[in-house]
Design a protein around this motif. Structure first.
Motif, PDB file in Angstrom:
ATOM      1  N   GLY A 120     -20.435  -9.645  11.154  1.00 47.65           N
ATOM      2  CA  GLY A 120     -20.411 -10.942  11.805  1.00 47.65           C
ATOM      3  C   GLY A 120     -19.967 -10.894  13.245  1.00 47.65           C
ATOM      4  N   VAL A 121     -20.149  -9.743  13.896  1.00 46.83           N
ATOM      5  CA  VAL A 121     -19.725  -9.565  15.288  1.00 46.83           C
ATOM      6  C   VAL A 121     -20.957  -9.621  16.184  1.00 46.83           C
ATOM      7  N   GLU A 122     -20.978 -10.571  17.090  1.00 47.54           N
ATOM      8  CA  GLU A 122     -22.040 -10.633  18.091  1.00 47.54           C
ATOM      9  C   GLU A 122     -21.633  -9.722  19.240  1.00 47.54           C
ATOM     10  N   ALA A 123     -22.424  -8.689  19.485  1.00 50.73           N
ATOM     11  CA  ALA A 123     -21.991  -7.659  20.431  1.00 50.73           C
ATOM     12  C   ALA A 123     -23.110  -7.257  21.369  1.00 50.73           C
ATOM     13  N   ASN A 124     -22.710  -6.935  22.578  1.00 48.59           N
ATOM     14  CA  ASN A 124     -23.564  -6.279  23.552  1.00 48.59           C
ATOM     15  C   ASN A 124     -23.181  -4.807  23.528  1.00 48.59           C
ATOM     16  N   LEU A 125     -24.013  -3.971  22.933  1.00 43.77           N
ATOM     17  CA  LEU A 125     -23.727  -2.555  22.730  1.00 43.77           C
ATOM     18  C   LEU A 125     -24.575  -1.739  23.687  1.00 43.77           C
ATOM     19  N   ALA A 126     -23.928  -0.905  24.513  1.00 44.96           N
ATOM     20  CA  ALA A 126     -24.670  -0.137  25.502  1.00 44.96           C
ATOM     21  C   ALA A 126     -23.919   1.131  25.863  1.00 44.96           C
ATOM     22  N   THR A 127     -24.626   2.066  26.494  1.00 46.75           N
ATOM     23  CA  THR A 127     -24.013   3.323  26.934  1.00 46.75           C
ATOM     24  C   THR A 127     -23.495   3.232  28.358  1.00 46.75           C
TER      25      THR A 127
END
Length: 310
Positions: free
Chosen positions: A29-36
């Protein structure tokens, strides 16, 4: 608003972790912006491998935690710029893999399987091993991995002794601690398994003095950390027969150099750091749970004690 999660690890890790991490974060339930890559001052969480190249944590001014991808934290815990909470990886997949590897190699030495696997020369070798209850196994290190392995071996009937820096209580395991406890634990080891973290106190914990406490011909199994053992002292003990065999999965330098004497020694088994590996799916679930906790204001799990180093 989405949380910003920086994946700080080598590119090949991103290729295998991106999809499981996105799935785990969604399931949590975590809205995330995932990036390197992202501006350091915008990062909320760092998913981190110590070989990633990130060494200065000072620019990460709003980050809430560093979530280590590895079980070992010796390469990051002493970083003077790291003042954030640091969580190590405690993952069911990693634990299960370690239990399987340790159990397999302890049984291999207990049953004397090498004589039959390698000795296909027409000689009828009918050497009957003792039952597990008559074979003494000592586990150095009773953290999550050590305890799981000790419990698994105990269920098979082995006479289990465990040693850790702080006193533990584990059903079916004689738990010892302290310097005198270490000596007693080594003296009770027909087979010795090392699963200690690497700290200033545990480096070279097996040296000329402590190796001498082992019963003559004892077997050493090390899936923990290479520098737990003084290599020269181990080779001397193997050459004299004081140590009967060493099965080693971890080394001071990896890959183990081709000219290292471990490769050619007849009483050494080298395995290429495969005792256990973090599984992307289950590890991603651990990371996602810690991010969920951070956003919910709940305590993080698997936090490292900076004073102890693990």
């Amino acid at each position: 608003m989405p949380v910003n999660v920086l994946f700080a690890a080598r590119p090949e890790r991103w290729e295998t972790y991106e999809a499981p991490l996105r799935a785990a974060l969604s399931e949590a339930g975590v809205e995330a912006n995932l990036a390197t890559q992202m501006p350091a001052h915008e990062v909320d969480y760092i998913v981190y491998a110590p070989n990633s190249g990130v060494e200065d944590f000072a620019p990460f001014t709003r980050a809430k935690a560093v979530l280590n991808l590895w079980a070992g934290v010796e390469d990051v815990v002493g970083n003077p710029t790291l003042h954030l909470p640091l969580a190590r990886m405690v993952d069911h997949g990693l634990t299960q893999g370690m239990v399987e590897w340790v159990t397999g190699h302890v049984l291999r030495h207990h049953l004397g399987m090498d004589a039959h696997i390698l000795g296909q020369d027409g000689i009828w070798r009918k050497d009957i091993p003792p039952l597990a209850q008559d074979r003494r196994v000592t586990m150095l290190g009773l953290g999550a991995l050590g305890q799981a392995c000790a419990e698994a071996l105990g269920r098979l009937g082995f006479a289990m002794t465990g040693w850790s820096r702080s006193q533990k209580e584990i059903d079916g395991v004689t738990c010892l601690s302290g310097d005198q406890g270490l000596r007693a634990a080594l003296q009770a080891a027909d087979i010795l398994v090392l699963l200690l973290p690497l700290t200033g106190d545990t480096e070279n914990i097996l040296n000329r003095e402590t190796l001498a406490y082992l019963p003559h011909g004892a077997v050493i199994v090390n899936p923990g950390r290479g520098p737990l053992i003084d290599d020269d002292a181990l080779l001397a003990a193997l050459d004299s027969g004081d140590v009967g065999h060493a099965t080693l999965d971890v080394f001071r330098e990896e890959p183990l150099p081709m000219k290292h004497p471990f490769w050619a020694h007849p009483q050494v088994t080298v395995t290429p750091h495969i005792a256990s590996e973090t599984r992307q799916k289950s590890a991603s679930q651990v990371i996602a749970e810690n991010i969920r906790r951070g956003e919910a204001g709940e305590p993080f799990i698997h936090l490292v004690n900076r004073e102890l180093g693990y």
